[in-house]
Design a protein around this motif. Structure first.
Motif, mmCIF file in Angstrom:
data_model
loop_
_atom_site.group_PDB
_atom_site.id
_atom_site.type_symbol
_atom_site.label_atom_id
_atom_site.label_comp_id
_atom_site.label_asym_id
_atom_site.label_seq_id
_atom_site.Cartn_x
_atom_site.Cartn_y
_atom_site.Cartn_z
ATOM 1 N N LEU A 292 0.827 -1.209 0.000
ATOM 2 C CA LEU A 292 0.000 0.000 0.000
ATOM 3 C C LEU A 292 0.862 1.261 0.000
ATOM 4 N N LYS A 293 1.959 1.219 0.731
ATOM 5 C CA LYS A 293 2.845 2.372 0.740
ATOM 6 C C LYS A 293 3.427 2.618 -0.662
ATOM 7 N N ASN A 294 3.798 1.550 -1.327
ATOM 8 C CA ASN A 294 4.337 1.705 -2.681
ATOM 9 C C ASN A 294 3.283 2.229 -3.649
ATOM 10 N N GLU A 295 2.038 1.744 -3.498
ATOM 11 C CA GLU A 295 0.967 2.246 -4.366
ATOM 12 C C GLU A 295 0.721 3.735 -4.110
ATOM 13 N N ALA A 296 0.719 4.138 -2.838
ATOM 14 C CA ALA A 296 0.523 5.563 -2.528
ATOM 15 C C ALA A 296 1.659 6.413 -3.095
ATOM 16 N N GLU A 297 2.872 5.914 -2.972
ATOM 17 C CA GLU A 297 3.995 6.662 -3.523
ATOM 18 C C GLU A 297 3.903 6.745 -5.045
#
Length: 382
Positions: free
Chosen positions: A244-249
């Motif tokens: 999820l962090k990678n998708e947000a970034e």
């Protein structure tokens, strides 16, 4: 009596039993050999037997020379390309030889120990260890090493291979005891292997084993079996968090450049509009200043010119046509196609042809100021 006379016991080379008399007596043969080696002393059996003749001295010398040659030939040894040999004389190191055919003094004076110095050796360790945060983790790792100093490998430590196995257990436990369990199970696997390799090599150098550690591979790192399900859930949650962090970034990296570009475009448009307005205002002010100077020189002409320019600007975009009919009835040509196109260009307004009071007769002179004043007054009244 000659040897070739008939009868038993006459020929020393033909004293065995005749054909068909059975196998020779081994005890008797041993007694004969012992008596001959004894140099003419009588045998022990039969009290009055004859002593056997001694062996020739030349034959004994040949036997001794053959034995000496065999003993000397036993000193040759071969060392392969990937090996080195350490030569010991009564247990003391005297030479180190490389690949090839070599000779040393035969045993028991000297002997060689051949060691493979290029082949990679391996040892494996698997155990349950305690981490820094007082958790238990199961580790399995493989250590690959080779011999770097053959003299140190042979003389300094009694069993270098056993030493590196024990040092591996000690080193990996020290590294794991200084690390947290989450670090060991996730991103710290490679770092654990590297730290173990460095610590293990330091101990091998300290012990003087002549071994160099080439690789340490952490094969497995997992919690104890009773709690593996809970750790699997925790690892899955951590992976979801990272995803999820990678998708947000990725979303932020996609939107932020667009927003920055739109902001930069608006700033450029506002800057261009500002420059345009400022330039137009400066141009109008400059034009007015120049026009004022001309008006002061010729007020009447300038006033008439301003009036004509204003009328041209007003009527130039109008769909009405003004015709001066006071001067007669001239034939008029109406360009209807152009009027229709102009009508379409001015939002569909119909062109109207309306007679108008003459502003100036077509046949009158163009320089009359009275006619011009009358035109201006009629236009203002309309």
């Amino acid at each position: 009596m000659a040897w070739n006379e008939p009868g038993p016991g006459r020929d020393p080379w033909n004293q065995g039993p005749k054909r068909g008399e059975g196998p020779p007596d081994l005890d008797e043969m041993l007694k004969r050999i012992k008596s001959r080696l004894g140099g003419g002393r009588g045998g022990s059996g039969g009290g009055g037997g004859k002593s056997a003749p001694p062996l020739p001295s030349g034959l004994i010398g040949l036997v001794i020379a053959a034995l000496a040659l065999l003993w000397a030939a036993s000193g040759f040894y071969v060392v392969d390309e990937q090996e080195q040999a350490v030569v010991l004389r009564f247990g003391k190191h005297v030479a180190t030889t490389d690949a090839g055919l070599h000779w040393r003094m035969p045993w028991p004076i000297e002997k060689e120990e051949i060691v493979n110095v290029t082949g990679v050796r391996a040892t494996r360790d698997r155990a349950t260890m305690l981490t820094q945060d007082e958790n238990i983790v199961d580790l399995e790792l493989t250590v690959q090493y080779r011999v770097s100093d053959v003299n140190a490998y042979v003389f300094h430590v009694a069993d270098p291979d056993m030493t590196i196995r024990q040092a591996t257990k000690s080193s990996v436990r020290e590294v794991v005891g200084q690390s947290r369990m989450d670090f060991i199970l996730t991103e710290g696997r490679e770092e654990i292997a590297n730290r173990t390799k460095v610590l293990l090599q330091e101990r091998m150098d300290e012990y003087g084993t002549g071994l160099v550690v080439t690789e340490v591979n952490l094969q497995q790192a997992q919690p104890p079996e009773p709690v593996q399900a809970a750790f699997a859930d925790a690892i899955k949650a951590r992976e979801d968090q990272e995803r999820l962090k990678n998708e947000a970034e990725a979303y932020a990296n996609d939107r932020l450049p667009k927003a920055r570009g739109a902001a930069a475009r608006q700033i450029e448009e506002a800057t261009a509009y500002r420059d345009q307005v400022i330039a137009k205002a400066q141009g109008d002010a400059s034009r007015f200043t120049q026009l004022l100077a001309e008006y002061r020189k010729a007020p009447k002409v300038t006033r008439e010119r301003l009036y004509l320019d204003a009328m041209s600007e007003v009527y130039g975009g109008n769909s009405k046509v003004l015709i001066d009919v006071d001067g007669g009835a001239p034939m008029l040509y109406l360009p209807l196609d152009q009027l229709i196109r102009r009508q379409d260009a001015t939002a569909g307004t119909e062109p109207v042809v309306s007679p108008s009071a003459p502003a100036r007769s077509s046949g009158s002179g163009g320089g009359s100021s009275g006619g011009m004043d009358g035109l201006r007054s009629r236009e203002r009244g309309r």
